[in-house]
Motif scaffolding. Structure first.
Motif, PDB file in Angstrom:
ATOM      1  N   LEU A  25       0.619  -1.216  -0.069  1.00  0.00           N
ATOM      2  CA  LEU A  25       0.081   0.023  -0.045  1.00  0.00           C
ATOM      3  C   LEU A  25       0.966   1.140   0.022  1.00  0.00           C
ATOM      4  O   LEU A  25       1.901   1.474   0.624  1.00  0.00           O
ATOM      5  CB  LEU A  25      -0.961  -0.037   1.232  1.00  0.00           C
ATOM      6  N   ASP A  26       0.432   2.400  -0.749  1.00  0.00           N
ATOM      7  CA  ASP A  26       1.094   3.453  -0.625  1.00  0.00           C
ATOM      8  C   ASP A  26       0.490   4.368   0.595  1.00  0.00           C
ATOM      9  O   ASP A  26      -0.632   4.981   0.428  1.00  0.00           O
ATOM     10  CB  ASP A  26       0.780   4.532  -2.041  1.00  0.00           C
ATOM     11  N   LYS A  27       1.110   4.088   1.714  1.00  0.00           N
ATOM     12  CA  LYS A  27       0.591   4.684   3.093  1.00  0.00           C
ATOM     13  C   LYS A  27       0.480   5.967   2.888  1.00  0.00           C
ATOM     14  O   LYS A  27      -0.583   7.025   3.596  1.00  0.00           O
ATOM     15  CB  LYS A  27       1.550   4.423   4.039  1.00  0.00           C
ATOM     16  N   SER A  28       1.343   7.122   2.024  1.00  0.00           N
ATOM     17  CA  SER A  28       1.234   8.356   1.984  1.00  0.00           C
ATOM     18  C   SER A  28      -0.059   8.847   1.506  1.00  0.00           C
ATOM     19  O   SER A  28      -0.707  10.035   1.580  1.00  0.00           O
ATOM     20  CB  SER A  28       2.373   8.972   1.216  1.00  0.00           C
ATOM     21  N   ALA A  29      -0.865   8.040   0.780  1.00  0.00           N
ATOM     22  CA  ALA A  29      -2.049   8.498   0.159  1.00  0.00           C
ATOM     23  C   ALA A  29      -3.349   8.634   1.239  1.00  0.00           C
ATOM     24  O   ALA A  29      -4.171   9.012   1.103  1.00  0.00           O
ATOM     25  CB  ALA A  29      -2.419   7.365  -0.774  1.00  0.00           C
ATOM     26  N   PHE A  30      -2.947   8.020   2.294  1.00  0.00           N
ATOM     27  CA  PHE A  30      -3.800   8.034   3.232  1.00  0.00           C
ATOM     28  C   PHE A  30      -3.656   9.364   4.489  1.00  0.00           C
ATOM     29  O   PHE A  30      -3.110   9.216   5.565  1.00  0.00           O
ATOM     30  CB  PHE A  30      -4.044   6.802   4.253  1.00  0.00           C
ATOM     31  N   ARG A  31      -3.924  10.447   3.785  1.00  0.00           N
ATOM     32  CA  ARG A  31      -3.648  11.667   4.468  1.00  0.00           C
ATOM     33  C   ARG A  31      -4.573  12.652   4.263  1.00  0.00           C
ATOM     34  O   ARG A  31      -5.075  13.029   3.176  1.00  0.00           O
ATOM     35  CB  ARG A  31      -2.215  12.083   4.008  1.00  0.00           C
ATOM     36  N   LYS A  32      -5.181  12.972   5.345  1.00  0.00           N
ATOM     37  CA  LYS A  32      -6.341  14.033   5.289  1.00  0.00           C
ATOM     38  C   LYS A  32      -6.139  15.130   6.111  1.00  0.00           C
ATOM     39  O   LYS A  32      -5.783  15.003   7.575  1.00  0.00           O
ATOM     40  CB  LYS A  32      -7.739  13.207   5.686  1.00  0.00           C
ATOM     41  N   SER A  33      -6.263  16.504   5.690  1.00  0.00           N
ATOM     42  CA  SER A  33      -6.349  17.776   6.538  1.00  0.00           C
ATOM     43  C   SER A  33      -7.643  18.206   6.540  1.00  0.00           C
ATOM     44  O   SER A  33      -8.568  18.335   5.696  1.00  0.00           O
ATOM     45  CB  SER A  33      -5.583  18.691   5.899  1.00  0.00           C
ATOM     46  N   ILE A  34      -8.063  18.231   7.978  1.00  0.00           N
ATOM     47  CA  ILE A  34      -9.523  18.572   8.383  1.00  0.00           C
ATOM     48  C   ILE A  34      -9.426  19.997   9.246  1.00  0.00           C
ATOM     49  O   ILE A  34      -8.675  20.203  10.069  1.00  0.00           O
ATOM     50  CB  ILE A  34     -10.240  17.688   9.297  1.00  0.00           C
ATOM     51  N   PRO A  35      -9.990  21.229   8.526  1.00  0.00           N
ATOM     52  CA  PRO A  35     -10.095  22.492   9.244  1.00  0.00           C
ATOM     53  C   PRO A  35     -10.765  22.289  10.643  1.00  0.00           C
ATOM     54  O   PRO A  35     -12.148  21.933  10.389  1.00  0.00           O
ATOM     55  CB  PRO A  35     -10.246  23.183   8.284  1.00  0.00           C
ATOM     56  N   VAL A  36     -10.325  22.768  11.617  1.00  0.00           N
ATOM     57  CA  VAL A  36     -11.181  22.682  12.886  1.00  0.00           C
ATOM     58  C   VAL A  36     -11.080  24.063  13.497  1.00  0.00           C
ATOM     59  O   VAL A  36     -10.112  24.904  13.302  1.00  0.00           O
ATOM     60  CB  VAL A  36     -10.979  21.700  13.922  1.00  0.00           C
ATOM     61  N   LEU A  37     -11.981  24.467  14.422  1.00  0.00           N
ATOM     62  CA  LEU A  37     -11.866  25.779  15.366  1.00  0.00           C
ATOM     63  C   LEU A  37     -11.217  25.392  16.279  1.00  0.00           C
ATOM     64  O   LEU A  37     -11.465  24.248  17.001  1.00  0.00           O
ATOM     65  CB  LEU A  37     -13.400  26.268  15.588  1.00  0.00           C
ATOM     66  N   ALA A  38     -10.199  26.275  16.709  1.00  0.00           N
ATOM     67  CA  ALA A  38      -9.604  26.128  18.169  1.00  0.00           C
ATOM     68  C   ALA A  38      -9.635  27.380  19.266  1.00  0.00           C
ATOM     69  O   ALA A  38      -9.711  28.301  18.709  1.00  0.00           O
ATOM     70  CB  ALA A  38      -8.209  25.624  17.925  1.00  0.00           C
ATOM     71  N   ALA A  39      -9.614  27.142  20.362  1.00  0.00           N
ATOM     72  CA  ALA A  39      -9.597  28.065  21.193  1.00  0.00           C
ATOM     73  C   ALA A  39      -8.278  28.434  21.706  1.00  0.00           C
ATOM     74  O   ALA A  39      -7.578  27.366  22.190  1.00  0.00           O
ATOM     75  CB  ALA A  39     -10.684  27.966  22.468  1.00  0.00           C
ATOM     76  N   ARG A  40      -7.636  29.486  21.835  1.00  0.00           N
ATOM     77  CA  ARG A  40      -6.470  29.935  22.328  1.00  0.00           C
ATOM     78  C   ARG A  40      -6.534  30.347  23.957  1.00  0.00           C
ATOM     79  O   ARG A  40      -7.396  31.233  24.328  1.00  0.00           O
ATOM     80  CB  ARG A  40      -6.022  31.324  21.817  1.00  0.00           C
ATOM     81  N   VAL A  41      -5.971  29.176  24.746  1.00  0.00           N
ATOM     82  CA  VAL A  41      -6.505  29.304  26.084  1.00  0.00           C
ATOM     83  C   VAL A  41      -5.038  29.343  26.854  1.00  0.00           C
ATOM     84  O   VAL A  41      -4.192  28.264  26.672  1.00  0.00           O
ATOM     85  CB  VAL A  41      -7.277  28.047  26.492  1.00  0.00           C
ATOM     86  N   PRO A  42      -4.823  30.103  27.909  1.00  0.00           N
ATOM     87  CA  PRO A  42      -3.571  29.949  28.720  1.00  0.00           C
ATOM     88  C   PRO A  42      -3.570  28.467  29.369  1.00  0.00           C
ATOM     89  O   PRO A  42      -4.782  27.879  29.659  1.00  0.00           O
ATOM     90  CB  PRO A  42      -3.750  30.901  29.755  1.00  0.00           C
ATOM     91  N   ALA A  43      -2.379  27.878  29.353  1.00  0.00           N
ATOM     92  CA  ALA A  43      -2.321  26.468  29.915  1.00  0.00           C
ATOM     93  C   ALA A  43      -2.887  26.455  31.113  1.00  0.00           C
ATOM     94  O   ALA A  43      -3.695  25.357  31.713  1.00  0.00           O
ATOM     95  CB  ALA A  43      -0.786  26.136  30.155  1.00  0.00           C
ATOM     96  N   SER A  44      -3.137  27.542  31.809  1.00  0.00           N
ATOM     97  CA  SER A  44      -3.604  27.229  33.397  1.00  0.00           C
ATOM     98  C   SER A  44      -5.250  27.327  33.367  1.00  0.00           C
ATOM     99  O   SER A  44      -5.734  26.816  34.337  1.00  0.00           O
ATOM    100  CB  SER A  44      -3.060  28.422  34.498  1.00  0.00           C
TER     101      SER A  44
END
Length: 456
Positions: A25-44
């Motif tokens: 199998l060509d393993k590199s063909a199984f690559r998918k980029s999914i845009p998601v929303l993220a919150a910038r949160v201080p580590a604490s």
């Protein structure tokens, strides 16, 4: 089998359709980029977002994906809490309010999934043509480091691909084999082909707190019968004697011996006998198990006399050490030579009577039942068998309804024995072997008129 998306997920996490070579199998063909929303949160503050009932259902919630990651644009700054939505409009007002109060705004994040993320079953759905996706193999039976599958003809062109997927996705598996239709007619083990990994068939398999070593290509072993092995062992009691007519490498005999039973174990296959002896030694039950390599009918005819002439020592309880047991045996021998009765004999006499037979050769076990005719024709043997042994006989039937299956099995057994079975006979469906083929275990007490009949 595909995983169910978590509550509130709008993300398409299915693997991309594959059009590359089937093997490798060509393993590199199984690559998918999914845009998601993220919150910038201080580590604490990340734990507040993760634990809140208001925001929890909006977290990314995907297997193998951490919900908190570093911000690629500022690795030493705020953390990114990944959400399972693509834009802010998908968030509830309550969750939006909490996130805004604990974060420094939102960011877009590209979640990248690759070959390592998806399961073998999920990848197969992307590789196979649409007409083969339903009914595609979703798993295997594991025996030690070997995964074994039974592929239908339509999947054989993809066998190396299937083997590679199962090998890659299961770190304990080193060899993948496909069982073929051909069966050794004498010893009943399957022919097989290696479809992935190394051709190493010597396995070490653990079951019921026992260790079994054997050559998977030369003996019969079915990991799916673990529950049945355990059920039969639980039905015999410490101190009883079990005769295993088709013992294989010892899946009934070894656990029963560890429980405190004495066992006469037999198998015609020389390879099975060799590994049975090794497993007796490795599990340290050599005082409890005696191994034989002979035809099943000959074993049945001879085993009653063998146990009578050379009885097992008295059962002394599970807590007695091997050293103490040997001392007790020596004392019993000395007492016998001086015509004394040892205290151990008074408590638990030497075991010279068989309590159970197990006959786990479902394809032909019923055909061996006529060997029980006349096994107790000898008067001395009859005197110690006030109750007859229970026979646990495995068999196949084509009848799918339980009443018809039981009637079919009973008729075949009574015909072979030449006598009716008692009303307390038990029938248990073990598993469905194939469409239109069921495996049963019938447990019945050996009819006295059969055992005590005049020898043929």
């Amino acid at each position: 089998m595909s995983r169910e998306p978590y509550l509130g997920s709008h993300l398409d996490t299915t693997p991309p359709k594959y059009s590359g070579p089937l093997y490798p199998l060509d393993k590199s063909a199984f690559r998918k980029s999914i845009p998601v929303l993220a919150a910038r949160v201080p580590a604490s503050q990340t734990s507040l977002i993760l634990r809140s009932e208001v925001t929890r259902k909006y977290l990314i919630g995907l297997p193998k994906v951490r919900p908190v990651v570093s911000d690629p644009s500022a690795p030493d700054g705020d953390k990114l809490v990944l959400l399972g939505v693509s834009n802010q409009d998908d968030l509830s007002p309550e969750s939006m309010k909490l996130i805004e109060s604990k974060s420094n705004g939102f960011a877009n994040y590209n979640l990248v999934l690759d070959y390592d993320y998806w399961t073998a079953s999920e990848l197969l759905q992307a590789i196979l043509p649409e007409k083969l996706r339903e009914g595609a193999p979703v798993g295997f039976a594991a025996t030690g480091h070997i995964a074994h599958v039974n592929l239908n003809d339509e999947y054989l062109p993809y066998k190396k691909t299937i083997g590679q997927l199962f090998l890659d996705k299961n770190k304990t598996i080193k060899t993948v084999v496909n069982k073929l239709d051909s069966i050794d007619t004498q010893f009943r083990f399957f022919q097989m082909e290696v479809i992935a990994g190394e051709p190493d068939f010597i396995v070490e398999h653990h079951e019921s707190d026992c260790r079994f070593t054997f050559d998977f290509s030369r003996v019969y072993w079915n990991s799916r019968l673990h529950t049945e092995h355990d059920r039969i062992v639980q039905s015999v009691h410490p101190g009883e004697v079990l005769a295993d007519v088709f013992a294989g490498v010892g899946p009934f005999a070894i656990p029963a011996a560890k429980k405190g039973c004495a066992v006469m174990a037999n198998d015609l296959n020389p390879a099975s006998y060799t590994y049975l002896c090794q497993n007796i030694k490795d599990n340290e039950v050599f005082d409890e198990v005696r191994a034989f390599c002979e035809d099943g009918q000959a074993f049945i005819r001879n085993v009653f006399r063998r146990v009578y002439d050379t009885p097992f020592p008295p059962y002394t309880g599970p807590k007695l050490s091997k050293t103490a047991l040997r001392k007790l045996q020596k004392q019993a021998t000395r007492d016998k030579s001086s015509n004394k009765t040892s205290s151990s004999e008074e408590i638990s006499p030497s075991r010279r009577k068989i309590d159970h037979f197990v006959m786990n050769l479902p394809d032909t076990a019923i055909l061996f039942l006529d060997a029980f005719r006349g096994v107790l024709a000898n008067k001395a043997l009859q005197e110690i068998y006030s109750t007859m042994p229970i026979i646990h006989c495995h068999c196949f039937t084509r009848e799918l309804e339980s009443e018809k299956a039981e009637a079919d099995i009973r008729q075949r057994i009574e015909e072979k024995l030449g006598a009716p079975l008692q009303d307390d006979t038990e029938y248990r469906k073990v598993r469905s072997v194939a469409p239109g083929k069921e495996m049963y275990c019938i447990s019945f007490r050996l009819p006295s008129e059969v055992a005590c009949a005049a020898e043929a």
